[in-house]
Write an enzyme that holds these catalytic residues in place. Structure first.
Site, PDB file in Angstrom:
ATOM      1  N   SER A 121       0.828  -1.203   0.000  1.00 62.02           N
ATOM      2  CA  SER A 121       0.000   0.000   0.000  1.00 62.02           C
ATOM      3  C   SER A 121       0.859   1.249   0.000  1.00 62.02           C
ATOM      4  CB  SER A 121      -0.943   0.008   1.202  1.00 62.02           C
ATOM      5  OG  SER A 121      -0.318   0.571   2.313  1.00 62.02           O
ATOM      6  N   LYS A 158       2.293   4.390   7.998  1.00 62.08           N
ATOM      7  CA  LYS A 158       1.378   5.305   7.308  1.00 62.08           C
ATOM      8  C   LYS A 158       1.944   6.712   7.367  1.00 62.08           C
ATOM      9  CE  LYS A 158      -2.157   2.421   6.628  1.00 62.08           C
ATOM     10  NZ  LYS A 158      -2.776   2.150   5.314  1.00 62.08           N
TER      11      LYS A 158
END
Lengths: 206, 206
Positions: A121, A158
């Site tokens: 991701s 993230k």
DNA sequence: AATTGCACCATACATTTGTATGGTGAATAA
DNA sequence: TTATTCACCATACAAATGTATGGTGCAATT
């Protein structure tokens, strides 16, 4: 050219390599103390033997003047403290699960640790499965930085974004929804800031 | 907490940081020699001042026991020796053209150097524009490894493949034709093997 | 005019550090 | 049996090293 080291000589060399990963070079006295020798001469003789066999090079008349020869110098084994998923969270293992051979570039500061990335991701941020991220737990996260965070006992990488009292964890992948963390969320903790990404290239790939 | 350093103190700190990038810590005498002091006491007093202001931490009674405080420790300025194109060749500049701030992970071994990548023909190998490749000129290239090569006075990063007496330099990009180098080619030289790729992450990106 | 901070110096000293020499005991090879 | 190698030890010493003390000159404050 390089003869075999005896067991003890190898132990001393291992110690030198270990210290080297902390940018340290010991004195003879320090080596002696570590191995329980009462005398520096013992160490001196071992070092002379190791040097004779070509594994180290000593800089005479300079304290701590022990240099590792190229081959030893070149790769340093460092533990990976865990894996983090760029996409779905994975557990951070308390004990090291694996080691990487990093070139001496990977002289990771003592207050940082390594994590191996799984998932893709973050591919839009050029971080891929197998990459090793270097994480510093002592930095305050700023907006836009990548952080490693614990969310419900699992870890993610993230991009960090703080808005008022809400923390948003963004993925680079547009398909992934950002994670919104309210202040009321208890099971959340920023582990550290990603200060670098490293990928070993020297191994044959094809 | 951290007061300002005087100019001289800053110079000494810079010197410590510079040495640190080579995994070295000087003695007082070495610092004195470098700055032309006839006396170690001068250095001692400066170091005490620098420590008082919080930029270093000294380990008393241990030779070369100067530790840089976190903030200094954290980034190290290293010169980039040139740029290489992943696609079209670019020149390697003899003098450093730029510097990067690398975290202390980037303790590049002395026999290696840094190159900044331009172009995206290596994007399939996850090497991108702006990435810094660490190149070791003392390694023998093996098939499948990435190498930096000089071809007609310009430099490229390609995957190395030797077949009989012919060297092929492959690009990861399928659209790029591999470069074939015959033994008769004079203007060709392998500069070194890419041992790692590094990308700084700590800066805010958004 | 007196004070303070800075940047040096010389001298001095206890440890630390690298090095050398000679010696012991054990295991192994000739 | 006699060497030889290995892994230690003790002792010794010159040089390196960190540290402390006291002093000089200069510039900026007070």
């Amino acid at each position: 050219m390089q003869k075999e080291l005896t067991k003890i000589q190898q132990n001393i060399l291992d110690y030198l390599i270990e210290l080297r990963s902390e940018s340290k070079t010991p004195t003879l006295a320090e080596i002696a103390k570590y191995f329980g020798y009462t005398n520096r001469s013992t160490v001196q003789q071992h070092l002379q033997a190791i040097e004779k066999k070509g594994f180290i090079k000593r800089n005479p008349k300079i304290s701590r003047g022990i240099e590792l020869t190229f081959d030893n110098n070149y790769f340093i084994t460092r533990p990976i403290l865990g894996e983090v998923a760029a996409g779905n969270p994975l557990a951070i293992y308390p004990d090291s699960i694996d080691t990487v051979e990093l070139p001496t570039i990977a002289n990771v500061p003592n207050d940082s640790f390594l994590l191996k990335v799984k998932g893709d991701s973050l591919k839009d941020a050029y971080i891929f499965t197998g990459d090793i991220v270097i994480v510093n737990p002592n930095l305050q996260a700023e907006n836009g930085q990548f952080v490693v965070a614990i969310l419900d006992n699992e870890a993610v990488v993230k991009r960090f974004q703080k808005k008022n009292n809400v923390i948003e964890l963004h993925s680079e992948n547009p398909e992934c929804e950002p994670i919104i963390i309210e202040e009321t969320h208890h099971n959340f903790k920023i582990v550290g800031v990603v200060i670098g990404v490293y990928r070993t290239m020297a191994k044959k790939v094809v």
